[in-house]
Design a protein around this motif. Structure first.
Motif, PDB file in Angstrom:
ATOM      1  N   VAL A 234      -2.302  -8.008   1.581  1.00 32.64           N
ATOM      2  CA  VAL A 234      -1.867  -7.612   2.921  1.00 32.64           C
ATOM      3  C   VAL A 234      -2.173  -6.144   3.216  1.00 32.64           C
ATOM      4  O   VAL A 234      -2.197  -5.729   4.374  1.00 32.64           O
ATOM      5  CB  VAL A 234      -0.362  -7.884   3.153  1.00 32.64           C
ATOM      6  CG1 VAL A 234      -0.069  -9.371   3.096  1.00 32.64           C
ATOM      7  CG2 VAL A 234       0.507  -7.118   2.170  1.00 32.64           C
ATOM      8  N   GLU A 235      -2.383  -5.364   2.166  1.00 32.41           N
ATOM      9  CA  GLU A 235      -2.681  -3.947   2.385  1.00 32.41           C
ATOM     10  C   GLU A 235      -3.405  -3.401   1.166  1.00 32.41           C
ATOM     11  O   GLU A 235      -3.124  -3.805   0.034  1.00 32.41           O
ATOM     12  CB  GLU A 235      -1.374  -3.167   2.606  1.00 32.41           C
ATOM     13  CG  GLU A 235      -1.572  -1.708   2.941  1.00 32.41           C
ATOM     14  CD  GLU A 235      -0.309  -1.064   3.530  1.00 32.41           C
ATOM     15  OE1 GLU A 235       0.739  -1.720   3.597  1.00 32.41           O
ATOM     16  OE2 GLU A 235      -0.398   0.120   3.913  1.00 32.41           O
ATOM     17  N   HIS A 248       2.170  -1.954   5.998  1.00 29.72           N
ATOM     18  CA  HIS A 248       2.606  -3.341   6.193  1.00 29.72           C
ATOM     19  C   HIS A 248       4.116  -3.435   5.950  1.00 29.72           C
ATOM     20  O   HIS A 248       4.627  -2.854   4.988  1.00 29.72           O
ATOM     21  CB  HIS A 248       1.861  -4.250   5.216  1.00 29.72           C
ATOM     22  CG  HIS A 248       1.942  -5.695   5.586  1.00 29.72           C
ATOM     23  ND1 HIS A 248       3.079  -6.447   5.414  1.00 29.72           N
ATOM     24  CD2 HIS A 248       1.034  -6.525   6.152  1.00 29.72           C
ATOM     25  CE1 HIS A 248       2.864  -7.683   5.846  1.00 29.72           C
ATOM     26  NE2 HIS A 248       1.623  -7.754   6.300  1.00 29.72           N
ATOM     27  N   CYS A 286       0.605 -15.173  10.220  1.00 33.67           N
ATOM     28  CA  CYS A 286       0.891 -14.204   9.162  1.00 33.67           C
ATOM     29  C   CYS A 286       1.888 -14.813   8.184  1.00 33.67           C
ATOM     30  O   CYS A 286       2.961 -15.259   8.566  1.00 33.67           O
ATOM     31  CB  CYS A 286       1.484 -12.924   9.756  1.00 33.67           C
ATOM     32  SG  CYS A 286       2.074 -11.812   8.477  1.00 33.67           S
ATOM     33  N   VAL A 315      -5.006  -2.656   6.436  1.00 33.25           N
ATOM     34  CA  VAL A 315      -3.776  -3.441   6.524  1.00 33.25           C
ATOM     35  C   VAL A 315      -4.033  -4.674   7.386  1.00 33.25           C
ATOM     36  O   VAL A 315      -4.827  -4.625   8.326  1.00 33.25           O
ATOM     37  CB  VAL A 315      -2.609  -2.581   7.077  1.00 33.25           C
ATOM     38  CG1 VAL A 315      -2.893  -2.079   8.479  1.00 33.25           C
ATOM     39  CG2 VAL A 315      -1.285  -3.323   7.047  1.00 33.25           C
ATOM     40  N   CYS A 317      -1.925  -6.775   9.711  1.00 33.74           N
ATOM     41  CA  CYS A 317      -0.630  -6.924  10.387  1.00 33.74           C
ATOM     42  C   CYS A 317      -0.855  -6.710  11.868  1.00 33.74           C
ATOM     43  O   CYS A 317      -1.598  -5.804  12.255  1.00 33.74           O
ATOM     44  CB  CYS A 317       0.360  -5.899   9.836  1.00 33.74           C
ATOM     45  SG  CYS A 317       1.920  -5.860  10.722  1.00 33.74           S
TER      46      CYS A 317
END
Ligand SMILES: Nc1ncnc2c1ncn2[C@@H]1O[C@H](COP(=O)(O)OP(=O)(O)OP(=O)(O)O)[C@@H](O)[C@H]1O
Ligand SMILES: [Mg+2]
Length: 320
Positions: A234-235, A248, A286, A315, A317
């Motif tokens: 996610v990051e 995130h 997500c 990231v 998001c």
């Protein structure tokens, strides 16, 4: 040659579950579900995330100890995703694994020096005197000078991990996948092994994929860090940047523990609500949305793409 020692593209590893009662429709644990990352020569990439998020599966699939379901693994410019088993030896000459339990990875009935001697032989060192000398040097390098005639049970946990590290180094690797290499050790011993790994890395110009629960260790060791959640990254960002400015919402919660322990500033630990969803049926859009206080309608519908929000800081998001 590219600056990347390892490149992973859209990697997936699904474990099949048993068929349902009607014998139809196989379900899968989507342990790793489409991840991209790279490691540069001489770099340590940390990999963090809650238990079960797919860190070990990532490491083992990269090493081809598990067969990838989809995606590509490129090691030193060579696509090794579908390399035949008998060709993998040439890869293992350069890419090795050090994992949590050193006892499990050593043969209890073999003197540790002999075990390493065998590795050298298998990898082509046929001269016995040369092997003996190399074993001596390897034990010296990991701080176990003259201990090669002992059996695994004669060592402490920390010493056994040193033996495992010596064995990994025997083939002259360039990349070592370290999967929780100090988690099974006494806290007092952990720092010694971490320092050994750092000094070997500097001395031998190694690269590491460093998987660990211990965020302080990851912060100390890593050049960059990737944060995983439910099979996805996610990051990903340089370590300093990530620990200073996690973007995130998941990373913020995960890393808040370290800022509380670390600087003593007025930071608060962020408690994550809810359970980690089942990786067989991850949430739409997500994956973090079911536990995210910022989630909106689009988070359930659209999967966020990776965005660059700073120097080397990526990231995925919808907040960005
Ligand atoms: N051989 C397997 N068969 C089926 N499912 C598996 C297998 N190995 C792992 N899994 C599942 O895949 C998911 C990811 O597991 P993995 O061991 O990669 O997580 P992890 O991030 O390393 O966790 P930990 O921090 O506890 O080591 C989990 O849901 C796990 O139960
Ligand atoms: Mg693991």
């Amino acid at each position: 040659m590219s600056a990347k020692i390892l490149e992973v593209k859209n990697l997936k590893k699904y474990f099949p579950l048993k068929t349902n009662l009607l014998g139809r429709e196989k379900e899968f644990v989507k342990a790793v579900d489409g991840i991209d990352f790279h490691i540069n020569y001489g770099e340590i990439l940390g990999l963090v995330g809650e238990s079960g998020c797919g860190k070990s599966t990532t490491g083992r699939t990269v090493l081809r100890l598990l067969e990838p379901t989809e995606g590509r693994i490129i090691f030193e410019g060579q696509d090794i995703t579908h390399l035949k088993k008998n060709k993998l030896r040439s890869v293992y000459k350069h890419m090795q694994l050090v994992f949590q339990d050193p006892f499990a990875s050593l043969n209890p009935r073999k003197k540790v020096g002999n075990a390493i001697d065998e590795v050298l032989y298998v990898h082509g060192m046929k001269d016995e005197a040369q092997r003996r000398e190399t074993v001596r040097e390897l034990f010296d390098m990991v701080g176990l000078r003259g201990e090669e005639d002992k059996y695994p049970h004669e060592f402490s946990g920390g010493q056994r991990q040193r033996v495992v590290i010596a064995r990994a180094l025997a083939v002259n690797p360039k990349l070592i996948i370290c999967d929780e290499p100090v988690s099974a050790l006494d806290v007092s011993i952990q720092a010694q092994i971490i320092n050994l790994l750092v000094s070997l890395k500097n001395r031998l110009g190694l690269s590491y994929l460093f998987i660990s629960h211990d965020l302080r260790v990851v912060k100390y060791m890593s050049d960059r860090v990737a944060v995983m959640y439910l099979g996805r990254i996610v990051e990903i960002a340089p370590a300093d940047e990530l620990f200073k400015n996690p973007a995130h919402p998941y990373s913020r919660a995960l890393l808040s523990v370290v800022s509380v322990l670390g600087s003593g500033k007025n930071k608060k630990k962020i408690i994550l609500e809810g359970e980690v969803p089942n990786p067989v049926n991850p949430p739409s859009g997500c994956r973090f949305r079911t536990r995210c206080k910022y989630a909106t309608g689009q988070c359930s519908e659209i999967e966020p793409q990776f965005k660059c929000i700073g120097n080397g800081h990526f990231v995925s998001c919808h907040l960005y």
